[in-house]
Design a protein around this motif. Structure first.
Motif, PDB file in Angstrom:
ATOM      1  N   PRO A 295       0.795  -1.233   0.000  1.00  9.20           N
ATOM      2  CA  PRO A 295       0.000   0.000   0.000  1.00  9.20           C
ATOM      3  C   PRO A 295       0.823   1.277   0.000  1.00  9.20           C
ATOM      4  O   PRO A 295       0.446   2.249  -0.661  1.00  9.20           O
ATOM      5  CB  PRO A 295      -0.855  -0.127   1.270  1.00  9.20           C
ATOM      6  CG  PRO A 295      -0.230  -1.214   2.082  1.00  9.20           C
ATOM      7  CD  PRO A 295       0.457  -2.120   1.135  1.00  9.20           C
ATOM      8  N   ARG A 296       1.948   1.301   0.720  1.00  7.77           N
ATOM      9  CA  ARG A 296       2.746   2.534   0.742  1.00  7.77           C
ATOM     10  C   ARG A 296       3.131   2.944  -0.686  1.00  7.77           C
ATOM     11  O   ARG A 296       3.065   4.113  -1.051  1.00  7.77           O
ATOM     12  CB  ARG A 296       3.998   2.348   1.629  1.00  7.77           C
ATOM     13  CG  ARG A 296       5.149   3.321   1.422  1.00  7.77           C
ATOM     14  CD  ARG A 296       4.747   4.709   1.163  1.00  7.77           C
ATOM     15  NE  ARG A 296       5.715   5.683   0.774  1.00  7.77           N
ATOM     16  CZ  ARG A 296       5.376   6.768   0.094  1.00  7.77           C
ATOM     17  NH1 ARG A 296       4.143   6.978  -0.324  1.00  7.77           N
ATOM     18  NH2 ARG A 296       6.279   7.671  -0.189  1.00  7.77           N
TER      19      ARG A 296
ATOM     20  N   ILE B  99      -4.255   8.913   5.672  1.00 10.80           N
ATOM     21  CA  ILE B  99      -4.386   8.906   4.214  1.00 10.80           C
ATOM     22  C   ILE B  99      -5.419   7.823   3.857  1.00 10.80           C
ATOM     23  O   ILE B  99      -5.340   6.703   4.371  1.00 10.80           O
ATOM     24  CB  ILE B  99      -3.030   8.585   3.539  1.00 10.80           C
ATOM     25  CG1 ILE B  99      -1.991   9.632   3.935  1.00 10.80           C
ATOM     26  CG2 ILE B  99      -3.178   8.511   2.025  1.00 10.80           C
ATOM     27  CD1 ILE B  99      -0.561   9.298   3.532  1.00 10.80           C
ATOM     28  N   THR B 100      -6.371   8.163   2.996  1.00  8.83           N
ATOM     29  CA  THR B 100      -7.414   7.196   2.628  1.00  8.83           C
ATOM     30  C   THR B 100      -6.843   6.303   1.522  1.00  8.83           C
ATOM     31  O   THR B 100      -7.178   6.429   0.338  1.00  8.83           O
ATOM     32  CB  THR B 100      -8.685   7.945   2.167  1.00  8.83           C
ATOM     33  OG1 THR B 100      -8.908   9.033   3.070  1.00  8.83           O
ATOM     34  CG2 THR B 100      -9.905   7.053   2.188  1.00  8.83           C
ATOM     35  N   ILE B 101      -5.953   5.408   1.942  1.00  4.71           N
ATOM     36  CA  ILE B 101      -5.124   4.640   1.000  1.00  4.71           C
ATOM     37  C   ILE B 101      -5.969   3.873  -0.014  1.00  4.71           C
ATOM     38  O   ILE B 101      -5.732   3.952  -1.225  1.00  4.71           O
ATOM     39  CB  ILE B 101      -4.200   3.671   1.776  1.00  4.71           C
ATOM     40  CG1 ILE B 101      -3.296   4.450   2.725  1.00  4.71           C
ATOM     41  CG2 ILE B 101      -3.394   2.809   0.823  1.00  4.71           C
ATOM     42  CD1 ILE B 101      -2.476   3.584   3.687  1.00  4.71           C
ATOM     43  N   THR B 102      -6.939   3.132   0.463  1.00  8.69           N
ATOM     44  CA  THR B 102      -7.693   2.270  -0.462  1.00  8.69           C
ATOM     45  C   THR B 102      -8.627   3.080  -1.361  1.00  8.69           C
ATOM     46  O   THR B 102      -8.560   2.964  -2.578  1.00  8.69           O
ATOM     47  CB  THR B 102      -8.486   1.202   0.312  1.00  8.69           C
ATOM     48  OG1 THR B 102      -8.891   1.735   1.571  1.00  8.69           O
ATOM     49  CG2 THR B 102      -7.661  -0.019   0.569  1.00  8.69           C
ATOM     50  N   ASP B 103      -9.473   3.901  -0.760  1.00 13.58           N
ATOM     51  CA  ASP B 103     -10.489   4.593  -1.570  1.00 13.58           C
ATOM     52  C   ASP B 103      -9.879   5.640  -2.502  1.00 13.58           C
ATOM     53  O   ASP B 103     -10.324   5.783  -3.647  1.00 13.58           O
ATOM     54  CB  ASP B 103     -11.517   5.290  -0.664  1.00 13.58           C
ATOM     55  CG  ASP B 103     -12.438   4.275  -0.001  1.00 13.58           C
ATOM     56  OD1 ASP B 103     -12.212   3.070  -0.179  1.00 13.58           O
ATOM     57  OD2 ASP B 103     -13.363   4.689   0.703  1.00 13.58           O
ATOM     58  N   ASN B 104      -8.875   6.372  -2.030  1.00 15.60           N
ATOM     59  CA  ASN B 104      -8.368   7.488  -2.839  1.00 15.60           C
ATOM     60  C   ASN B 104      -7.162   7.134  -3.705  1.00 15.60           C
ATOM     61  O   ASN B 104      -6.924   7.809  -4.703  1.00 15.60           O
ATOM     62  CB  ASN B 104      -8.014   8.676  -1.936  1.00 15.60           C
ATOM     63  CG  ASN B 104      -9.258   9.306  -1.330  1.00 15.60           C
ATOM     64  OD1 ASN B 104     -10.374   8.924  -1.671  1.00 15.60           O
ATOM     65  ND2 ASN B 104      -9.078  10.251  -0.424  1.00 15.60           N
ATOM     66  N   ALA B 105      -6.393   6.124  -3.302  1.00 12.86           N
ATOM     67  CA  ALA B 105      -5.209   5.767  -4.102  1.00 12.86           C
ATOM     68  C   ALA B 105      -5.400   4.440  -4.844  1.00 12.86           C
ATOM     69  O   ALA B 105      -5.308   4.397  -6.067  1.00 12.86           O
ATOM     70  CB  ALA B 105      -3.974   5.687  -3.202  1.00 12.86           C
ATOM     71  N   ILE B 106      -5.673   3.363  -4.104  1.00 14.95           N
ATOM     72  CA  ILE B 106      -5.645   2.035  -4.739  1.00 14.95           C
ATOM     73  C   ILE B 106      -6.817   1.825  -5.707  1.00 14.95           C
ATOM     74  O   ILE B 106      -6.615   1.375  -6.839  1.00 14.95           O
ATOM     75  CB  ILE B 106      -5.603   0.918  -3.667  1.00 14.95           C
ATOM     76  CG1 ILE B 106      -4.334   1.043  -2.832  1.00 14.95           C
ATOM     77  CG2 ILE B 106      -5.694  -0.448  -4.324  1.00 14.95           C
ATOM     78  CD1 ILE B 106      -4.201   0.047  -1.687  1.00 14.95           C
ATOM     79  N   ILE B 107      -8.024   2.174  -5.273  1.00 17.11           N
ATOM     80  CA  ILE B 107      -9.180   1.928  -6.155  1.00 17.11           C
ATOM     81  C   ILE B 107      -9.067   2.731  -7.456  1.00 17.11           C
ATOM     82  O   ILE B 107      -9.229   2.164  -8.548  1.00 17.11           O
ATOM     83  CB  ILE B 107     -10.517   2.164  -5.403  1.00 17.11           C
ATOM     84  CG1 ILE B 107     -10.691   1.066  -4.339  1.00 17.11           C
ATOM     85  CG2 ILE B 107     -11.704   2.175  -6.360  1.00 17.11           C
ATOM     86  CD1 ILE B 107     -11.873   1.253  -3.408  1.00 17.11           C
ATOM     87  N   PRO B 108      -8.720   4.038  -7.407  1.00 20.37           N
ATOM     88  CA  PRO B 108      -8.549   4.748  -8.688  1.00 20.37           C
ATOM     89  C   PRO B 108      -7.433   4.152  -9.558  1.00 20.37           C
ATOM     90  O   PRO B 108      -7.555   4.135 -10.793  1.00 20.37           O
ATOM     91  CB  PRO B 108      -8.194   6.178  -8.262  1.00 20.37           C
ATOM     92  CG  PRO B 108      -8.781   6.322  -6.898  1.00 20.37           C
ATOM     93  CD  PRO B 108      -8.650   4.975  -6.268  1.00 20.37           C
TER      94      PRO B 108
ATOM     95  N   GLY C 217      -3.208  -6.341  -8.497  1.00 21.20           N
ATOM     96  CA  GLY C 217      -4.308  -7.308  -8.413  1.00 21.20           C
ATOM     97  C   GLY C 217      -4.329  -8.099  -7.107  1.00 21.20           C
ATOM     98  O   GLY C 217      -5.368  -8.639  -6.718  1.00 21.20           O
ATOM     99  N   TYR C 218      -3.211  -8.159  -6.396  1.00 16.56           N
ATOM    100  CA  TYR C 218      -3.179  -8.882  -5.110  1.00 16.56           C
ATOM    101  C   TYR C 218      -4.007  -8.165  -4.040  1.00 16.56           C
ATOM    102  O   TYR C 218      -4.438  -8.780  -3.072  1.00 16.56           O
ATOM    103  CB  TYR C 218      -1.745  -9.030  -4.598  1.00 16.56           C
ATOM    104  CG  TYR C 218      -0.986 -10.163  -5.235  1.00 16.56           C
ATOM    105  CD1 TYR C 218      -1.263 -11.488  -4.907  1.00 16.56           C
ATOM    106  CD2 TYR C 218       0.023  -9.908  -6.159  1.00 16.56           C
ATOM    107  CE1 TYR C 218      -0.564 -12.524  -5.497  1.00 16.56           C
ATOM    108  CE2 TYR C 218       0.735 -10.938  -6.759  1.00 16.56           C
ATOM    109  CZ  TYR C 218       0.431 -12.246  -6.419  1.00 16.56           C
ATOM    110  OH  TYR C 218       1.127 -13.271  -7.004  1.00 16.56           O
ATOM    111  N   CYS C 219      -4.176  -6.864  -4.195  1.00 21.32           N
ATOM    112  CA  CYS C 219      -4.933  -6.110  -3.181  1.00 21.32           C
ATOM    113  C   CYS C 219      -6.414  -6.425  -3.322  1.00 21.32           C
ATOM    114  O   CYS C 219      -6.991  -6.237  -4.382  1.00 21.32           O
ATOM    115  CB  CYS C 219      -4.695  -4.607  -3.353  1.00 21.32           C
ATOM    116  SG  CYS C 219      -5.879  -3.631  -2.401  1.00 21.32           S
ATOM    117  N   ASN C 220      -7.019  -6.904  -2.234  1.00 21.26           N
ATOM    118  CA  ASN C 220      -8.456  -7.199  -2.283  1.00 21.26           C
ATOM    119  C   ASN C 220      -9.255  -6.217  -1.420  1.00 21.26           C
ATOM    120  O   ASN C 220     -10.309  -6.545  -0.890  1.00 21.26           O
ATOM    121  CB  ASN C 220      -8.746  -8.651  -1.889  1.00 21.26           C
ATOM    122  CG  ASN C 220      -8.200  -8.990  -0.518  1.00 21.26           C
ATOM    123  OD1 ASN C 220      -7.539  -8.169   0.113  1.00 21.26           O
ATOM    124  ND2 ASN C 220      -8.482 -10.181  -0.026  1.00 21.26           N
ATOM    125  N   ILE C 221      -8.718  -5.000  -1.284  1.00 18.24           N
ATOM    126  CA  ILE C 221      -9.451  -3.864  -0.689  1.00 18.24           C
ATOM    127  C   ILE C 221      -9.967  -4.185   0.714  1.00 18.24           C
ATOM    128  O   ILE C 221     -11.105  -3.835   1.055  1.00 18.24           O
ATOM    129  CB  ILE C 221     -10.627  -3.413  -1.608  1.00 18.24           C
ATOM    130  CG1 ILE C 221     -10.292  -3.516  -3.065  1.00 18.24           C
ATOM    131  CG2 ILE C 221     -11.116  -2.042  -1.238  1.00 18.24           C
ATOM    132  CD1 ILE C 221      -9.587  -2.370  -3.679  1.00 18.24           C
TER     133      ILE C 221
END
Ligand code: SF4
Ligand code: SF4
Length: 180
Positions: free
Chosen positions: A99-100, A145-154, A129-133
């Motif tokens: 995530p970092r 930091i809203t890592i998943t919603d603001n960085a990973i999902i986009p 693709g390994y990240c399952n949110i």
């Protein structure tokens, strides 16, 4: 829970401190986090478009600037890396940047001046693709930091648009490179 904020700790009881588990243990509470710095070097650097004005300056929409500002708060504590099950339990350090570095890639990818395309690496070498949110990373970030919603999902959406959406691919072919 493997990690607790100091503000949430019941300080009238004994407190247990443990070293991070996602990285090799050296001694006491010290772990070897050098893998993180090697990962960072593998991410394509910032590649700005040419200046917009003859005086060498650029024009950016404030909303676009604000969007990446959050990611710049990262202090590289690596707590998010430590709680991510892909690294912590499954030890996928060779296949997943964690995530970092998805936050770091998002800061570059969404920068209004950047012209680089990192989606191929995100899909393959960086293993998005390994990240399952599961959002464990977001819960522990001391900088909120809203890592998943603001960085990973986009970023995942960009990968899908670029590789699995034929119409999007066609549009991209005819779109100026600087428009991200
Ligand atoms: S949301 Fe993704 S990156 Fe964050 S901890 Fe879960 S699997 Fe890891
Ligand atoms: S937990 Fe937050 S501040 Fe720490 S490395 Fe991850 S994104 Fe950066």
């Amino acid at each position: 829970m493997c990690m607790t904020r100091l503000s949430d700790l019941p300080l009238d009881k004994p407190v247990t401190l443990e070293p991070m588990k996602a990285f090799p243990h050296l001694r006491d509470l010290v772990t070897d986090v050098s893998w993180n710095f090697r990962v960072k070097k593998k991410i394509k650097p910032f590649k700005p478009r040419p200046p917009d004005a003859p005086d060498g300056t650029w024009r950016m929409a404030q909303a676009d600037v604000d969007r990446v500002q959050e990611f710049r708060k990262c202090i590289e504590c690596f707590l998010c890396q430590n709680v991510c099950h892909v690294l912590r339990e499954h030890q996928k350090h060779e296949e997943f940047i964690g995530p970092r570095f998805l936050v770091y890639a998002a800061a570059l990818e969404m920068h209004p001046l950047d012209t680089e395309d990192r989606t191929e690496e995100l899909r393959q070498a960086h293993g998005i693709g390994y990240c399952n949110i599961t959002k464990c990373c977001t819960k522990v970030c001391p900088e909120e930091i809203t890592i998943t919603d603001n960085a990973i999902i986009p970023l995942k959406e960009r990968v899908v648009d670029n590789f699995y959406d034929p119409l999007g691919k066609l549009v991209k072919l005819f779109r100026p490179k600087a428009q991200k």
